[in-house]
Motif scaffolding. Structure first.
Motif, PDB file in Angstrom:
ATOM      1  N   THR A  16       0.814  -1.221   0.000  1.00 48.49           N
ATOM      2  CA  THR A  16       0.000   0.000   0.000  1.00 48.49           C
ATOM      3  C   THR A  16       0.846   1.270   0.000  1.00 48.49           C
ATOM      4  O   THR A  16       0.298   2.368   0.072  1.00 48.49           O
ATOM      5  CB  THR A  16      -0.930   0.018   1.227  1.00 48.49           C
ATOM      6  OG1 THR A  16      -0.158  -0.117   2.427  1.00 48.49           O
ATOM      7  CG2 THR A  16      -1.946  -1.108   1.151  1.00 48.49           C
ATOM      8  N   ALA A  17       2.148   1.117  -0.103  1.00 43.37           N
ATOM      9  CA  ALA A  17       3.037   2.287  -0.093  1.00 43.37           C
ATOM     10  C   ALA A  17       2.848   3.111  -1.365  1.00 43.37           C
ATOM     11  O   ALA A  17       2.272   2.655  -2.358  1.00 43.37           O
ATOM     12  CB  ALA A  17       4.483   1.830   0.042  1.00 43.37           C
ATOM     13  N   ALA A  18       3.345   4.326  -1.345  1.00 43.04           N
ATOM     14  CA  ALA A  18       3.250   5.218  -2.512  1.00 43.04           C
ATOM     15  C   ALA A  18       3.867   4.549  -3.736  1.00 43.04           C
ATOM     16  O   ALA A  18       4.979   4.020  -3.674  1.00 43.04           O
ATOM     17  CB  ALA A  18       3.956   6.536  -2.210  1.00 43.04           C
ATOM     18  N   THR A  24      -2.927   3.726  -1.154  1.00 44.61           N
ATOM     19  CA  THR A  24      -4.132   4.368  -0.644  1.00 44.61           C
ATOM     20  C   THR A  24      -3.931   5.869  -0.542  1.00 44.61           C
ATOM     21  O   THR A  24      -2.798   6.353  -0.441  1.00 44.61           O
ATOM     22  CB  THR A  24      -4.511   3.810   0.739  1.00 44.61           C
ATOM     23  OG1 THR A  24      -3.465   4.099   1.668  1.00 44.61           O
ATOM     24  CG2 THR A  24      -4.732   2.306   0.677  1.00 44.61           C
ATOM     25  N   ARG A  25      -5.042   6.578  -0.569  1.00 47.27           N
ATOM     26  CA  ARG A  25      -4.999   8.034  -0.427  1.00 47.27           C
ATOM     27  C   ARG A  25      -6.283   8.492   0.250  1.00 47.27           C
ATOM     28  O   ARG A  25      -7.320   7.828   0.157  1.00 47.27           O
ATOM     29  CB  ARG A  25      -4.854   8.717  -1.787  1.00 47.27           C
ATOM     30  CG  ARG A  25      -5.985   8.412  -2.761  1.00 47.27           C
ATOM     31  CD  ARG A  25      -5.752   9.083  -4.106  1.00 47.27           C
ATOM     32  NE  ARG A  25      -6.742   8.700  -5.099  1.00 47.27           N
ATOM     33  CZ  ARG A  25      -7.932   9.249  -5.245  1.00 47.27           C
ATOM     34  NH1 ARG A  25      -8.310  10.234  -4.433  1.00 47.27           N
ATOM     35  NH2 ARG A  25      -8.760   8.849  -6.195  1.00 47.27           N
ATOM     36  N   PRO A  26      -6.229   9.635   0.934  1.00 41.19           N
ATOM     37  CA  PRO A  26      -7.462  10.142   1.573  1.00 41.19           C
ATOM     38  C   PRO A  26      -8.393  10.755   0.538  1.00 41.19           C
ATOM     39  O   PRO A  26      -7.945  11.374  -0.434  1.00 41.19           O
ATOM     40  CB  PRO A  26      -6.937  11.194   2.549  1.00 41.19           C
ATOM     41  CG  PRO A  26      -5.631  11.635   1.967  1.00 41.19           C
ATOM     42  CD  PRO A  26      -5.062  10.454   1.263  1.00 41.19           C
ATOM     43  N   GLN A  27      -9.684  10.559   0.730  1.00 41.84           N
ATOM     44  CA  GLN A  27     -10.679  11.158  -0.166  1.00 41.84           C
ATOM     45  C   GLN A  27     -11.993  11.286   0.577  1.00 41.84           C
ATOM     46  O   GLN A  27     -12.370  10.416   1.364  1.00 41.84           O
ATOM     47  CB  GLN A  27     -10.872  10.308  -1.423  1.00 41.84           C
ATOM     48  CG  GLN A  27     -11.906  10.891  -2.385  1.00 41.84           C
ATOM     49  CD  GLN A  27     -11.987  10.115  -3.681  1.00 41.84           C
ATOM     50  OE1 GLN A  27     -11.003   9.551  -4.147  1.00 41.84           O
ATOM     51  NE2 GLN A  27     -13.173  10.076  -4.268  1.00 41.84           N
ATOM     52  N   PRO A 389      -8.682  -6.166  11.486  1.00 36.93           N
ATOM     53  CA  PRO A 389      -9.470  -5.415  10.508  1.00 36.93           C
ATOM     54  C   PRO A 389      -9.004  -5.686   9.084  1.00 36.93           C
ATOM     55  O   PRO A 389      -7.812  -5.852   8.823  1.00 36.93           O
ATOM     56  CB  PRO A 389      -9.223  -3.954  10.906  1.00 36.93           C
ATOM     57  CG  PRO A 389      -8.903  -4.016  12.362  1.00 36.93           C
ATOM     58  CD  PRO A 389      -8.149  -5.308  12.552  1.00 36.93           C
ATOM     59  N   SER A 390      -9.956  -5.783   8.166  1.00 33.44           N
ATOM     60  CA  SER A 390      -9.620  -6.035   6.768  1.00 33.44           C
ATOM     61  C   SER A 390      -8.707  -4.933   6.254  1.00 33.44           C
ATOM     62  O   SER A 390      -8.917  -3.753   6.560  1.00 33.44           O
ATOM     63  CB  SER A 390     -10.897  -6.096   5.926  1.00 33.44           C
ATOM     64  OG  SER A 390     -11.788  -7.078   6.421  1.00 33.44           O
ATOM     65  N   PRO A 391      -7.691  -5.284   5.461  1.00 32.00           N
ATOM     66  CA  PRO A 391      -6.768  -4.253   4.960  1.00 32.00           C
ATOM     67  C   PRO A 391      -7.446  -3.481   3.843  1.00 32.00           C
ATOM     68  O   PRO A 391      -8.363  -3.989   3.187  1.00 32.00           O
ATOM     69  CB  PRO A 391      -5.597  -5.064   4.432  1.00 32.00           C
ATOM     70  CG  PRO A 391      -6.221  -6.369   4.008  1.00 32.00           C
ATOM     71  CD  PRO A 391      -7.343  -6.616   4.984  1.00 32.00           C
ATOM     72  N   ALA A 392      -6.867  -2.300   3.547  1.00 28.94           N
ATOM     73  CA  ALA A 392      -5.995  -1.485   4.377  1.00 28.94           C
ATOM     74  C   ALA A 392      -6.731  -0.193   4.663  1.00 28.94           C
ATOM     75  O   ALA A 392      -6.200   0.747   5.195  1.00 28.94           O
ATOM     76  CB  ALA A 392      -4.712  -1.171   3.608  1.00 28.94           C
TER      77      ALA A 392
END
Length: 584
Positions: A16-18, A24-27, A389-392
Motif C-alpha cells: 500500500t506504499a506510494a 491508498t490516499r485520503p478522499q 481489521p480487513s486491509p488497508a
C-alpha cells in the motif's frame, strides 16, 4: 504482537506504499473522509474488462455447462444490449434477480450493473408475499426469474406492472408479451460491446435485503466504490499472504485457483467474495445446484477445487463426508467460513485432522462483507477471534452506550468505517441515520479488541437469529404468528443447533379457551414466511409469558427456561424443519 501478525502487517504496508499497486490516499465520499485505493477501477463495468485478459480460461462450471471468461463477458455484454434496447433498462433503474444459483444469475448481474442500473438480488427462498414487498420497496419493474420463482412472481405481474425474464431449460408456453425468454434476449445482439454509459464510482449498484431486528427486511444500497473496495481489500490480503508464503519453503507448486460456490449469490459472501472476486483473480468458479456434501466431494475431485467458503455447516458436513470417502481431495487447500461463528473445535479439526488452511471472515451486508479476517496460523492460535481489521482502508472501534470509544479489552458495540460501507438503506432515512454515523456503520454486534488489534464477538444487540448464515428478524416471525387470531402472546428467539448454529424457536400463550394445533400454525406461517423462518421449535405455555419490570415479554428468561428443560430431556416437540434438535 506475535510474529505472524507482524509479517502480515509489514507485507500489507509494502503493497500500500506510494507507487505500489494498492496505494491508498485520503478522499471525501459524501462529505466523509476515507482512505481509498488510488488505482481501483471506477466501476464494475470497467472491472469486468479483466475477463478479456483471461480469455479462453474456464470461468464458470455448472452441471454440464462450461463458460470461459471471454464467453461470460461477451454474453453479459449482449444481454446488457437486449435489456437496454428491448426492455428499456436505463441507468438507475432497479432490476430484480430472483433465481437459484446458475450462470444466468451471474450474467444478469453483470449486464444490469454494466448498464449503470441497480441490481436487486432477492432471496430465492422468499414467498410471494415477501417477494412482493421487495419488488414494491425497490421499485423494480424488470425481474429475472427461474421457473420456481416465476410461479411465485407471476401472480404479482399485473398489479406491479412487471416484465419477467424467464431463465428456464424449456421455452415458456406463456403468451404474455411481458414474459421474455432469457436465452432469446441473450442471443439477440451477438458481438455487442459493453455499454458506454457514464458510471461514477459512487453511483448505486445494488440493493440487497437483510433482516434486521424490526419488521420487514431493509434494502442495503451499495455503490460501485463500495463493492470494488471490498474486492481490492481481499486481493491485497491475498497478495500479502502470498508474499509471506513465497519466503517460506514450499514442497510443491500450487494448484490453479478453483472455488466451489456453496452459498447463495443473493448474499455478499456468494456475490462478492466468490463470484466477483473470481473475476478479478482469474479463478474458476464451480457452481452447485444445491448444497450436498457428497456432490461437493465429487466436484472437488473432478474440478480440482482448491477453496471452499460457506457457513460453518458447510465445512463441518464436508469434513464429515470426507472421512467416509476415498475421493481424491488433494487439491483442496483452504476451508473458509462466513455468515456465522465457527466453533473453535472446527478450526482444530480443519488444521490438524485434514491439514487444510482454515479461515474466517466477519462482515455484514452493510459493509459489503468487509470487517475482519482471521486465517492460517493466526486463526489456529486464536480460533475464538474473527481476526484483524480487513486491509488497508478499514477501521474498527468499540463504543459504549453513549458512543464513547472503549479501551482495549472492554466490551461494547462494534463499529466499522470503510469505503466498502453501503451508503444506507433504500427508502429508509431514519434507519440510515441510526446505523450510519459519520462514516461508521454501527453493527449491533458486541465485541472487543485485544492488545494485538484482533476482534472478538461476544453477543448481539439486535433481536435477530442467524440460522445457517441467514438473518431472521424475531419481530417479523412474531408478527406472522400474531396473524393467528387465537394467539395472545408469543416470544421468538434462537436455540443453539449443532448443524445450523441457531434455529428459530417460539413459545406461545393462547387466548383463554382458544386452541390451535402445531400443524395448523406451521401451515399458516408458511403462507407468509420463507421456510427457513418458520419456527422449528414450538412450545405452548399454560400461563401468560414472563414479563420484565417494564412489562415487556422477558425473552431471555423464557429462553433460559426452555434451554434448561431441553437439557433435562423432557418430551418437547421440535418440528421437522430442523430435526437435529430432536436428539437433545
Amino acid at each position: 504482537m506475535d510474529d505472524t501478525l507482524v509479517k502480515i502487517k509489514s507485507s500489507i504496508a509494502t503493497f500500500t506504499a506510494a507507487g505500489a499497486d494498492f496505494e491508498t490516499r485520503p478522499q471525501k465520499v459524501n462529505g466523509v473522509a476515507y482512505d481509498v485505493y488510488k488505482n481501483a477501477p471506477a466501476n464494475l463495468r470497467d472491472l469486468y474488462q479483466v475477463c478479456l485478459s483471461y480469455d479462453d480460461k474456464t470461468f464458470l462450471v455448472y452441471q454440464d455447462q462450461r463458460l470461459s471468461f471471454r464467453q461470460t463477458f461477451d454474453r453479459a455484454a449482449a444481454l446488457a444490449a437486449a435489456m437496454s434496447k428491448d426492455l428499456g433498462v436505463c441507468k438507475g433503474d432497479r432490476v430484480a434477480i430472483a433465481m437459484r444459483n446458475n450462470p444466468e444469475w451471474i450474467l444478469s448481474f453483470m449486464a444490469v450493473t454494466a448498464l449503470g442500473a441497480v441490481a436487486v438480488p432477492m432471496n430465492a427462498w422468499w414467498t410471494s408475499e415477501e417477494l412482493k414487498y421487495g419488488l414494491q420497496d425497490s421499485g423494480a419493474r424488470v425481474v429475472v426469474v427461474d421457473q420456481q420463482r416465476m410461479d411465485r412472481v407471476k401472480p404479482l405481474q399485473k398489479e406491479l406492472g412487471l416484465r419477467l425474464v424467464l431463465a428456464a431449460s424449456a421455452p415458456s408456453e406463456s403468451a404474455d408479451v411481458n414474459v421474455y425468454e432469457f436465452a432469446d434476449l441473450a442471443n439477440r445482439y451477438p458481438g455487442a460491446a459493453m455499454p458506454s454509459v457514464d458510471i461514477a464510482a459512487d453511483d448505486d449498484v445494488s440493493i440487497l435485503y437483510t433482516s434486521g431486528s424490526t419488521g420487514h427486511p431493509k434494502g442495503v444500497v451499495s455503490t460501485h466504490r463500495g463493492i470494488i473496495s471490498s474486492l481490492m481489500s481481499w486481493v491485497l490480503l491475498g497478495a500479502a499472504a502470498a508474499a509471506i508464503e513465497a519466503g517460506a519453503e514450499s514442497s510443491a507448486p500450487p494448484e490453479e485457483a478453483v472455488a466451489l460456490l456453496t452459498v447463495p449469490l443473493f448474499h455478499v459472501t456468494g456475490s462478492h467474495s466468490l463470484f466477483l472476486l473470481s473475476i478479478v483473480i482469474g479463478r474458476k468458479l464451480v457452481m452447485m445446484y444445491k448444497w450436498d456434501p457428497q456432490e461437493a466431494l465429487a466436484l472437488i475431485e473432478r474440478e480440482r477445487v482448491t477453496y471452499v467458503n460457506g457457513v460453518p455447516t458447510v465445512s463441518q458436513e464436508l469434513l464429515d463426508a470426507a472421512e467416509q470417502s476415498d475421493r481424491d481431495l488433494s487439491s483442496l487447500r483452504e476451508l473458509y467460513s462466513a455468515g456465522a461463528a465457527r466453533p473453535p473445535e472446527h478450526v482444530r479439526r480443519i488444521s490438524e485432522g485434514f491439514n487444510l488452511t482454515p479461515g474466517s471472515g466477519y462482515g455484514l451486508t452493510e459493509t459489503n462483507a468487509i470487517g475482519a479476517v482471521n486465517m492460517g496460523e493466526t486463526y489456529i492460535q486464536r480460533p475464538a477471534s474473527v481476526g484483524i481489521p480487513s486491509p488497508a482502508v478499514t477501521q474498527i472501534k468499540i463504543i459504549d452506550e453513549c458512543g464513547a470509544n472503549l479501551a482495549i479489552g472492554e466490551r461494547g458495540e462494534i463499529c466499522i468505517k470503510s469505503p466498502s460501507n453501503a451508503r444506507g438503506y433504500w427508502n429508509n432515512p431514519e434507519a440510515t441515520a441510526a446505523a450510519f454515523i459519520d462514516g461508521w456503520f454501527h453493527t449491533g454486534d458486541i465485541g472487543f479488541l485485544d492488545e494485538n488489534g484482533m476482534l472478538s464477538i461476544v453477543d448481539r444487540i439486535k433481536d435477530i437469529i442467524i440460522r445457517g448464515g441467514e438473518n431472521i428478524s424475531c419481530s417479523e416471525v412474531e408478527a406472522a404468528i400474531y396473524t393467528c387470531p387465537d394467539v395472545a402472546e408469543v416470544a421468538v428467539f434462537s436455540l443453539p443447533d449443532d448443524r445450523l448454529g441457531e434455529i428459530v424457536a417460539a413459545v406461545i400463550y393462547m387466548k383463554l379457551g382458544r386452541f390451535v394445533t402445531e400443524e395448523a400454525l406451521t401451515a399458516l406461517l408458511k403462507q407468509s414466511l420463507a421456510g427457513y423462518k418458520v419456527p422449528a421449535f414450538i412450545q405452548f405455555s399454560d400461563s401468560p409469558l414472563a414479563r420484565t419490570a417494564t412489562d415487556k415479554i422477558f425473552k431471555r428468561q423464557i429462553k433460559e427456561q426452555v434451554l434448561a428443560a431441553l437439557n433435562n430431556g423432557p418430551d418437547i416437540t421440535c418440528h421437522g424443519l430442523d430435526a437435529s434438535l430432536q436428539s437433545r
